[in-house]
Design a protein around this motif. Structure first.
Motif, PDB file in Angstrom:
ATOM      1  N   ALA A   2       0.839  -1.191   0.000  1.00  0.00           N
ATOM      2  CA  ALA A   2       0.000   0.000   0.000  1.00  0.00           C
ATOM      3  C   ALA A   2       0.878   1.247   0.000  1.00  0.00           C
ATOM      4  CB  ALA A   2      -0.890  -0.004   1.239  1.00  0.00           C
ATOM      5  N   GLU A   3       0.518   2.220  -0.855  1.00  0.00           N
ATOM      6  CA  GLU A   3       1.289   3.456  -0.951  1.00  0.00           C
ATOM      7  C   GLU A   3       0.373   4.649  -0.739  1.00  0.00           C
ATOM      8  OE1 GLU A   3       3.588   3.869  -4.486  1.00  0.00           O
ATOM      9  OE2 GLU A   3       4.507   1.899  -4.336  1.00  0.00           O
ATOM     10  N   SER A   4       0.922   5.713  -0.114  1.00  0.00           N
ATOM     11  CA  SER A   4       0.156   6.934   0.081  1.00  0.00           C
ATOM     12  C   SER A   4       0.446   7.958  -1.003  1.00  0.00           C
ATOM     13  CB  SER A   4       0.483   7.546   1.454  1.00  0.00           C
ATOM     14  OG  SER A   4       1.811   8.009   1.499  1.00  0.00           O
ATOM     15  N   GLU A   5       1.413   7.702  -1.846  1.00  0.00           N
ATOM     16  CA  GLU A   5       1.778   8.656  -2.888  1.00  0.00           C
ATOM     17  C   GLU A   5       2.445   7.884  -4.014  1.00  0.00           C
ATOM     18  OE1 GLU A   5       6.005  10.434  -1.649  1.00  0.00           O
ATOM     19  OE2 GLU A   5       4.493  10.768  -0.109  1.00  0.00           O
ATOM     20  N   THR A   6       2.474   8.503  -5.191  1.00  0.00           N
ATOM     21  CA  THR A   6       3.192   7.906  -6.308  1.00  0.00           C
ATOM     22  C   THR A   6       4.676   8.174  -6.122  1.00  0.00           C
ATOM     23  OG1 THR A   6       1.306   8.267  -7.751  1.00  0.00           O
ATOM     24  CG2 THR A   6       3.433   7.830  -8.797  1.00  0.00           C
ATOM     25  N   LEU A   7       5.456   7.113  -5.953  1.00  0.00           N
ATOM     26  CA  LEU A   7       6.863   7.267  -5.623  1.00  0.00           C
ATOM     27  C   LEU A   7       7.704   7.384  -6.882  1.00  0.00           C
ATOM     28  CD1 LEU A   7       7.213   4.590  -2.795  1.00  0.00           C
ATOM     29  CD2 LEU A   7       6.867   7.052  -2.538  1.00  0.00           C
ATOM     30  N   ARG A  34      11.733  -1.011  -1.773  1.00  0.00           N
ATOM     31  CA  ARG A  34      10.329  -1.393  -1.595  1.00  0.00           C
ATOM     32  C   ARG A  34      10.202  -2.249  -0.336  1.00  0.00           C
ATOM     33  NH1 ARG A  34       9.753   2.243  -4.642  1.00  0.00           N
ATOM     34  NH2 ARG A  34       8.548   2.290  -6.586  1.00  0.00           N
ATOM     35  N   PRO A  35       9.205  -1.968   0.477  1.00  0.00           N
ATOM     36  CA  PRO A  35       9.104  -2.690   1.753  1.00  0.00           C
ATOM     37  C   PRO A  35       8.705  -4.149   1.569  1.00  0.00           C
ATOM     38  CG  PRO A  35       7.237  -1.204   1.464  1.00  0.00           C
ATOM     39  CD  PRO A  35       8.189  -0.923   0.341  1.00  0.00           C
ATOM     40  N   ALA A  36       9.387  -5.004   2.280  1.00  0.00           N
ATOM     41  CA  ALA A  36       9.030  -6.422   2.344  1.00  0.00           C
ATOM     42  C   ALA A  36       7.962  -6.609   3.420  1.00  0.00           C
ATOM     43  CB  ALA A  36      10.276  -7.249   2.657  1.00  0.00           C
ATOM     44  N   ALA A  37       7.566  -7.836   3.640  1.00  0.00           N
ATOM     45  CA  ALA A  37       6.554  -8.134   4.660  1.00  0.00           C
ATOM     46  C   ALA A  37       7.003  -7.607   6.016  1.00  0.00           C
ATOM     47  CB  ALA A  37       6.306  -9.633   4.731  1.00  0.00           C
ATOM     48  N   GLY A  38       6.113  -6.911   6.692  1.00  0.00           N
ATOM     49  CA  GLY A  38       6.406  -6.384   8.019  1.00  0.00           C
ATOM     50  C   GLY A  38       7.169  -5.081   8.035  1.00  0.00           C
ATOM     51  N   GLY A  77      10.256  10.643   9.994  1.00  0.00           N
ATOM     52  CA  GLY A  77       9.655  10.932   8.696  1.00  0.00           C
ATOM     53  C   GLY A  77       8.222  10.462   8.632  1.00  0.00           C
ATOM     54  N   GLU A  78       7.731  10.317   7.410  1.00  0.00           N
ATOM     55  CA  GLU A  78       6.344   9.955   7.159  1.00  0.00           C
ATOM     56  C   GLU A  78       6.277   8.609   6.453  1.00  0.00           C
ATOM     57  OE1 GLU A  78       2.619  11.378   4.310  1.00  0.00           O
ATOM     58  OE2 GLU A  78       4.268  12.777   4.718  1.00  0.00           O
ATOM     59  N   VAL A  79       5.417   7.736   6.949  1.00  0.00           N
ATOM     60  CA  VAL A  79       5.210   6.439   6.313  1.00  0.00           C
ATOM     61  C   VAL A  79       4.514   6.653   4.968  1.00  0.00           C
ATOM     62  CG1 VAL A  79       4.063   4.204   6.484  1.00  0.00           C
ATOM     63  CG2 VAL A  79       5.086   5.233   8.523  1.00  0.00           C
ATOM     64  N   VAL A  80       5.116   6.162   3.883  1.00  0.00           N
ATOM     65  CA  VAL A  80       4.543   6.357   2.546  1.00  0.00           C
ATOM     66  C   VAL A  80       4.184   5.046   1.855  1.00  0.00           C
ATOM     67  CG1 VAL A  80       5.619   8.609   2.163  1.00  0.00           C
ATOM     68  CG2 VAL A  80       6.841   6.530   1.487  1.00  0.00           C
ATOM     69  N   ALA A  81       4.628   3.914   2.362  1.00  0.00           N
ATOM     70  CA  ALA A  81       4.267   2.630   1.766  1.00  0.00           C
ATOM     71  C   ALA A  81       4.377   1.540   2.824  1.00  0.00           C
ATOM     72  CB  ALA A  81       5.169   2.300   0.568  1.00  0.00           C
TER      73      ALA A  81
END
Length: 335
Positions: A2-7, A34-38, A77-81
Motif C-alpha cells: 500500500a502506498e500513500s503517494e506515487t513514488l 520497496r518494503p518487504a513483509a512487516g 519521517g512519514e510512512v509512505v508505503a
C-alpha cells in the motif's frame, strides 16, 4: 504494497566508495527500496548521526547481513508505503524509527515494529535524535544494568547523545547521576541537563572524585563507552554487587582485570551492541520503551539535547563535527 503517494524511482543517499575520513562521504543516486513483509517505507525528514556511523565510514563496522550499506541508524519521517502485514501504521503516520542502516537517504525502510509515533510538540529533528540513544540506554541501563530508584549511575561522555539521554532517563526514574566530561564547559552543560555531579576527567582523577562524592561507598552502576584502561578504574568506582555495562570500545578492545577484586566485590560485567540483534528482539524492546519511556517523551519530561543540524549533502561536515568532540547532544541531518 500500500502506498500513500506515487513514488519516484530514484532517491539521493549518502555513501562512500572506500573507507576514509569525513570527506569520503558523497551523495549518490539509488533506487527507492520497496518494503518487504512487516516493513514500512519512510520518506525521511531527518536522520541522526551516531558514533557507529563514523566507525562504519572508517571501515571497521560493516552493516549486518541484509542491511543497507548506506549509513544511518535512526530516522524520523512519514510512512509512505506498507509491506504485507504492516497494518498497524497507516500511510501518512509521522514516526521515528530505529533502523539497521539506510538512514542517510531520502527514503528508508524500517521494520514496522521498530517505529514509534512522533507526538505533538516534538519536532522531526528531535524525533530523529531519539531512537538509537533511547533504545541503547533503556536496554543497557535498565534491562542489562538493572538500574533501580535510589541508586547512583556513573556515565562517561556525559554530553554525548548517549550521555545526555542516560542522564535524563536515569533522573526520571529516581537515580542519582555522576558523569565525566572533557572540559569545564561540558561539565556545566551536563549539570544543566540534570547530572548531579560532573567530573572533568582531564583535570581530576574520576576514581578519587567518585569516592569523595559517594563518601567512599562507590556507585551501583557504570555505563562505559570507553573500555580499555578505563575498565579497572570503573571497577574501582563500583560498590559491592555493582554492575558494569559496556556499550562501546572507544578506548581499546582489551582490558586487564583483577579477578580477585571482581570475586570479592561480587561484580557483574556485561555489555551489548544493538545493531546486530534480531528484529524480534528490537520489536520487544520498542514495546517496552513505548510503555515505560515514551510517555516521558509525550509529556515533554524528556527532550533530546540538540547540537547542530546539517543538510543531508553535508554529512561529511556532520561527521567531522562528531569526530572533533566539541558537540553537546545530538547532531542530525535534515533531508
Amino acid at each position: 504494497m500500500a502506498e500513500s503517494e506515487t513514488l519516484a524511482k530514484t532517491m539521493t543517499a549518502i555513501g562512500f566508495d572506500e573507507p576514509g575520513g569525513p570527506d569520503a562521504l558523497r551523495p549518490e543516486t539509488l533506487g527507492i527500496p520497496r518494503p518487504a513483509a512487516g516493513e514500512v517505507l519512510i520518506r525521511v525528514s531527518h536522520a541522526g548521526i551516531n558514533r557507529p556511523d563514523v566507525i562504519q565510514r572508517q571501515g571497521y563496522y560493516p552493516p549486518p547481513p541484509g542491511a543497507s550499506p548506506v549509513p544511518g541508524l535512526e530516522i524520523s519521517g512519514e510512512v509512505v508505503a506498507l509491506g504485507e502485514g504492516a497494518d498497524g501504521l497507516p500511510t501518512g503516520s509521522r514516526v521515528c524509527a530505529l533502523v539497521s542502516g539506510g538512514g542517510y537517504a531520502e527514503y528508508c525502510l524500517a521494520d514496522a515494529g521498530h517505529c514509534l509515533p512522533v507526538p505533538q510538540g516534538l519536532s522531526m529533528a528531535e524525533a530523529a535524535a531519539l531512537p538509537e540513544t533511547l533504545f541503547t540506554v533503556w536496554h543497557n541501563v535498565f534491562e542489562r544494568g538493572w538500574a533501580s530508584e535510589g541508586e547512583t549511575l556513573l556515565v562517561h561522555g556525559g554530553t554525548s547523545g548517549i550521555g545526555t539521554m542516560a542522564i535524563m532517563l536515569a533522573k526520571a526514574f529516581g537515580l542519582s547521576v555522576i558523569v565525566t566530561c572533557g572540559s569545564d564547559e561540558k561539565c556545566t552543560a551536563a549539570r544543566e541537563v540534570g547530572a548531579d555531579h560532573a567530573i572533568n576527567y582531564k583535570t581530576g582523577d574520576f576514581v578519587e572524585e567518585v569516592k569523595a562524592i559517594t563518601r567512599g561507598e562507590g556507585v551501583e552502576l557504570v555505563l562505559d563507552m570507553v573500555s580499555g584502561d578505563y575498565v579497572p578504574r570503573n571497577l574501582a568506582c563500583l560498590k559491592p554487587d555493582g554492575r558494569h555495562v559496556t556499550i562501546a570500545v572507544l578506548g581499546g578492545l582489551t582490558a586487564e582485570l583483577n579477578m580477585a577484586q571482581i570475586m570479592q566485590k561480587r561484580l557483574t560485567l556485561t555489555g551489548s551492541t544493538l545493531r546486530p540483534r534480531s528484529a524480534e528482539f528490537k520489536s520487544l524492546l520498542a514495546d517496552e520503551i513505548a510503555r515505560n519511556a515514551w510517555p516521558l517523551i509525550e509529556d515533554g519530561t524528556i527532550r533530546p539535547v540538540m547540537d547542530k543540524t546539517f543538510p543531508l549533502t553535508e554529512a561529511g561536515a556532520a561527521h567531522a563535527r562528531m569526530e572533533a568532540g566539541d558537540h553537546i547532544g545530538k547532531i542530525v541531518l535534515e533531508v
